[in-house]
Design a protein around this motif. Structure first.
Motif, PDB file in Angstrom:
ATOM      1  N   ASN A 124      -9.380   3.339  12.174  1.00 34.79           N
ATOM      2  CA  ASN A 124      -9.029   2.404  13.238  1.00 34.79           C
ATOM      3  C   ASN A 124      -7.730   2.732  13.958  1.00 34.79           C
ATOM      4  O   ASN A 124      -7.400   2.091  14.954  1.00 34.79           O
ATOM      5  N   VAL A 125      -6.951   3.685  13.429  1.00 31.00           N
ATOM      6  CA  VAL A 125      -5.664   3.998  14.052  1.00 31.00           C
ATOM      7  C   VAL A 125      -5.482   5.505  14.179  1.00 31.00           C
ATOM      8  O   VAL A 125      -6.077   6.284  13.435  1.00 31.00           O
ATOM      9  N   ASP A 126      -4.672   5.875  15.112  1.00 31.50           N
ATOM     10  CA  ASP A 126      -4.232   7.257  15.247  1.00 31.50           C
ATOM     11  C   ASP A 126      -2.775   7.322  14.806  1.00 31.50           C
ATOM     12  O   ASP A 126      -1.953   6.481  15.193  1.00 31.50           O
ATOM     13  N   LEU A 127      -2.467   8.340  13.982  1.00 29.73           N
ATOM     14  CA  LEU A 127      -1.105   8.488  13.477  1.00 29.73           C
ATOM     15  C   LEU A 127      -0.375   9.583  14.222  1.00 29.73           C
ATOM     16  O   LEU A 127      -0.951  10.596  14.610  1.00 29.73           O
ATOM     17  N   GLY A 128       0.920   9.366  14.412  1.00 25.18           N
ATOM     18  CA  GLY A 128       1.754  10.358  15.058  1.00 25.18           C
ATOM     19  C   GLY A 128       3.100  10.431  14.381  1.00 25.18           C
ATOM     20  O   GLY A 128       3.311   9.861  13.307  1.00 25.18           O
ATOM     21  N   GLY A 129       4.050  11.120  14.996  1.00 25.50           N
ATOM     22  CA  GLY A 129       5.356  11.311  14.382  1.00 25.50           C
ATOM     23  C   GLY A 129       5.283  12.349  13.277  1.00 25.50           C
ATOM     24  O   GLY A 129       4.477  13.269  13.315  1.00 25.50           O
ATOM     25  N   THR A 130       6.097  12.176  12.265  1.00 32.27           N
ATOM     26  CA  THR A 130       6.129  13.108  11.143  1.00 32.27           C
ATOM     27  C   THR A 130       5.127  12.674  10.090  1.00 32.27           C
ATOM     28  O   THR A 130       5.270  11.613   9.477  1.00 32.27           O
ATOM     29  N   LEU A 131       4.103  13.504   9.878  1.00 33.07           N
ATOM     30  CA  LEU A 131       3.042  13.154   8.944  1.00 33.07           C
ATOM     31  C   LEU A 131       3.108  13.937   7.636  1.00 33.07           C
ATOM     32  O   LEU A 131       2.457  13.566   6.665  1.00 33.07           O
ATOM     33  N   SER A 132       3.869  15.010   7.614  1.00 32.67           N
ATOM     34  CA  SER A 132       4.023  15.781   6.386  1.00 32.67           C
ATOM     35  C   SER A 132       5.417  16.401   6.368  1.00 32.67           C
ATOM     36  O   SER A 132       6.018  16.635   7.418  1.00 32.67           O
ATOM     37  N   ALA A 133       5.928  16.629   5.167  1.00 32.16           N
ATOM     38  CA  ALA A 133       7.260  17.215   5.005  1.00 32.16           C
ATOM     39  C   ALA A 133       7.369  17.810   3.619  1.00 32.16           C
ATOM     40  O   ALA A 133       6.570  17.497   2.722  1.00 32.16           O
ATOM     41  N   THR A 134       8.359  18.658   3.421  1.00 26.22           N
ATOM     42  CA  THR A 134       8.589  19.311   2.130  1.00 26.22           C
ATOM     43  C   THR A 134       9.826  18.777   1.436  1.00 26.22           C
ATOM     44  O   THR A 134       9.804  18.514   0.235  1.00 26.22           O
ATOM     45  N   ASN A 135      10.895  18.597   2.181  1.00 24.28           N
ATOM     46  CA  ASN A 135      12.170  18.222   1.582  1.00 24.28           C
ATOM     47  C   ASN A 135      12.301  16.719   1.395  1.00 24.28           C
ATOM     48  O   ASN A 135      11.658  15.926   2.091  1.00 24.28           O
ATOM     49  N   ALA A 136      13.142  16.366   0.428  1.00 25.08           N
ATOM     50  CA  ALA A 136      13.423  14.950   0.196  1.00 25.08           C
ATOM     51  C   ALA A 136      14.091  14.342   1.428  1.00 25.08           C
ATOM     52  O   ALA A 136      14.858  14.992   2.133  1.00 25.08           O
TER      53      ALA A 136
END
Length: 204
Positions: free
Chosen positions: A6-18
């Motif tokens: 029902n939604v589209d996601l944007g921005g930062t969706l994955s990362a490695t560092n804390a």
């Protein structure tokens, strides 16, 4: 991070560092939020730090040999490790420690304090290990100088033969009475065969 149907996601969706990251969610056509709006909303999500996986392990099987022994091994460090054999290290004094693994020469038990400073992904970690350097076994490797026949005097006869050991490697060391060993005597007054006992002391 993945969205639903029902939604589209944007921005930062994955990362490695804390750290803390911001994402956005926008209702798809035909859907809205519970307040009947359909504009994008932002949200934060976090990757937490974890303890540093450093392993500081006490060396084992060490015996006095006249040379310095490295007291520990270190592996899996994700930062700079500080060491001390005299002071427990904390977040306020760790910089007074050394970044070189400590060494010890004399027989005895050493406490090796360590602290690994934290960084952007790992928390700091501190602890201590006990390391033992055993005394050199003179019963197996010492050479006691010869003692010639003695004349009866009616009093205790106390010869002082030399005591040497083959350390450091490739060398011979003459031990010091009272510091490295002591003499003991038996059957050393009457005519017959007397005995000299050499007992290690300090590093021996």
């Amino acid at each position: 991070i993945s969205g639903g149907t029902n939604v589209d996601l944007g921005g930062t969706l994955s990362a490695t560092n804390a750290g803390t990251y911001e994402g956005t969610a926008t209702p798809r056509k035909g859907y809205c939020w519970s307040d009947n709006t359909n504009s994008s909303k932002s949200y934060n999500w976090t990757i937490s730090k974890i303890p540093d996986p450093v392993m500081v392990t006490a060396k084992t099987g060490l015996s006095y040999n006249g040379s310095a022994h490295t007291l520990a091994t270190v592996s899996n460090a994700r930062g700079t490790v500080y060491y001390s054999t005299s002071t427990e290290l904390t977040s306020s004094n760790y910089s007074s420690g050394s970044t070189t693994i400590p060494t010890g020469t004399n027989a005895g038990t050493y406490k090796v304090y360590y602290l690994i400073s934290g960084n952007s992904n790992y928390n700091s970690k501190s602890d201590a290990v006990n390391v033992t350097i055993k005394q050199y076994d003179i019963s197996k490797n010492a050479t006691i100088g010869s003692v010639g026949d003695q004349k009866y005097t009616g009093s205790a006869i106390t010869p002082t033969p030399s005591v040497t050991v083959p350390i450091p490697s490739g060398k011979t060391t003459t031990l010091v009475n009272g510091t490295d060993f002591t003499y003991g005597y038996s059957n050393n007054i009457s005519v017959g065969t007397g005995t000299i006992n050499v007992t290690g002391k300090g590093n021996y």
